[in-house]
Design an enzyme around this catalytic site. Structure first.
Site, PDB file in Angstrom:
ATOM      1  CG  ASP A 125      30.452  44.963  27.091  1.00 13.01           C
ATOM      2  OD1 ASP A 125      31.162  44.625  28.066  1.00 13.01           O
ATOM      3  OD2 ASP A 125      30.935  45.326  25.997  1.00 13.01           O
ATOM      4  CG  ASP A 174      35.998  44.492  35.268  1.00 13.90           C
ATOM      5  OD1 ASP A 174      37.117  44.981  35.502  1.00 13.90           O
ATOM      6  OD2 ASP A 174      35.827  43.285  35.029  1.00 13.90           O
ATOM      7  CB  CYS A 203      42.588  42.727  35.389  1.00 14.62           C
ATOM      8  SG  CYS A 203      42.428  42.866  33.600  1.00 14.62           S
TER       9      CYS A 203
END
Length: 385
Positions: free
Chosen positions: A248, A288, A341
């Site tokens: 990350d 993501d 999302c």
């Protein structure tokens, strides 16, 4: 606390949020200063606040003022409750309504009735087509609570039995073979043995469905490039015994991942940003990416009102940059997976089209989930050379 006192608390907290405090911070500060409030009181107040934020625009219209008091007044009117029964001034109840407050308020129409900011409504409508209105109404409601059954430790049937033994009732959800929807006592999940020993994890059903789409094999080297808390890499690890790596841009986001992986019985290697390229290439790279979160606005409703056009532009630049960087980490015959999302084409199909145009990458599949499917809104595209 009486029901009216809980409304007073919600009015106070909403006022702080309107002044710029984050919702969680405002709730936490109120709870710390209100030791008299029991767990049921805190849960009820939290529900009032998040319910009001999901419908802030329509409740403001109904209540006649964008204040904590006006929003709660609008909420009561939307629920068909006579506000005078709650705004009594008795004890810790809100003070009685003025004649002006009784006269204020209109019926919300258009985007106000849908609780959507005007600037983003055209993009959402173009992206969702005939589903636009129904999705907006879904975003006004509380999201279900879903669990992912960790198949490294148990199975769907046994997990449901174990949870029921702790008075947590669940039902399988069709979006994923590992998904259980909690139908009774969702707030007990964190205290339950199945959760604390890693048999189940909190994870949206559509998020699980995205992981189900990924082409995993036992011999793969898999990188979760935007791992965050690690929900998707743990879900992948339960599906196939491959070699898993997590990265990350902000490693602090992964601080709980080692403990979560140990609890789940999974093996995940964490990388610092400077180490991820040297350890490549990878057979599957999952991106993501940071996004508007529009598919999950019912879980984080404040984000709907804080989101601005310039933020969308910034996010699209970041998404394109991540795609380019991650593509360089994929093995020659590997797969690049891009997920959000978000419900917006600008962050989904348009990003994939821009990335593949003029390159040697091609998109082999695109899948979109909306709240009408039962979970949050998600998008997943798989790309190969």
């Amino acid at each position: 606390m009486t029901p009216a006192a809980r409304l007073s608390a919600a009015i106070e907290i909403l006022g702080h949020i309107l002044d710029g405090d984050a919702a969680e911070k405002a709730l936490t500060n109120w709870a710390r200063g209100s030791r008299y409030a029991g767990s049921k009181d805190r849960a009820a107040v939290r529900d009032h606040v998040f319910g009001a934020l999901r419908c802030k625009r329509s409740f403001t219209t109904l209540g006649g003022a964008q204040t904590g008091r006006g929003i709660v007044l609008g909420m009561l009117r939307a629920q068909g409750v006579n506000p005078d029964e709650m705004f009594t001034g008795i004890g810790h109840a809100p003070t009685p309504l003025t004649d002006e407050e009784r006269a204020q308020g209109d019926t919300p129409e258009g985007n106000a009735a849908l609780d959507i900011p005007d600037w983003i409504a055209p993009q959402l409508a173009a992206s969702l087509g005939d589903d636009f209105t129904a999705v907006c109404h879904a975003l006004q409601k509380r999201a279900p609570v879903f669990l992912r059954v960790n198949t490294l430790k148990t199975n769907l049937k046994q997990a449901a039995i174990d949870l029921a033994g702790e008075n947590i009732q669940t039902t399988p959800h069709p979006l994923s073979p590992t998904a259980l929807e909690v139908t009774e006592n969702p707030r007990r999940v964190h205290l339950s043995a199945p959760y604390n020993d890693g048999r189940v994890e909190l994870q949206d059903a559509a998020s699980q469905a995205v992981v189900d789409l990924l082409p995993l094999r036992p011999d793969m080297r898999v990188l979760d490039y935007c791992a965050g808390g690690g929900g998707k890499v743990l879900a992948m690890a339960a599906r196939a015994s491959a070699s898993y790596f997590a990265h990350d841009a902000n490693p602090q986001r992964m601080k709980d991942l080692p403990d979560r992986a140990e609890r789940a019985g999974a093996s995940v290697t964490l990388f610092e940003p400077e180490d991820v390229a040297a350890s490549g290439p990878y057979d599957l790279v999952l991106c993501d990416v940071p996004c508007s979160g529009s598919g999950a606005w019912r879980r984080s409703p404040a984000g709907k009102w804080e989101f601005k056009p310039e933020k969308l532009d910034q996010l699209r630049e970041i998404q394109a940059e991540i795609l380019t960087k991650a593509a360089g980490l994929v093995a020659p015959n590997g797969v690049l997976a891009y997920t959000t999302c978000s419900l917006l084409d600008a962050e989904n199909s348009e990003q994939i089209e821009a990335f593949t145009t003029g390159s040697d990458w091609k998109c082999t599949s695109q899948t979109r989930f909306t709240p009408l499917d039962g979970g949050d809104g998600f998008f997943c595209a798989l790309l190969t050379r």
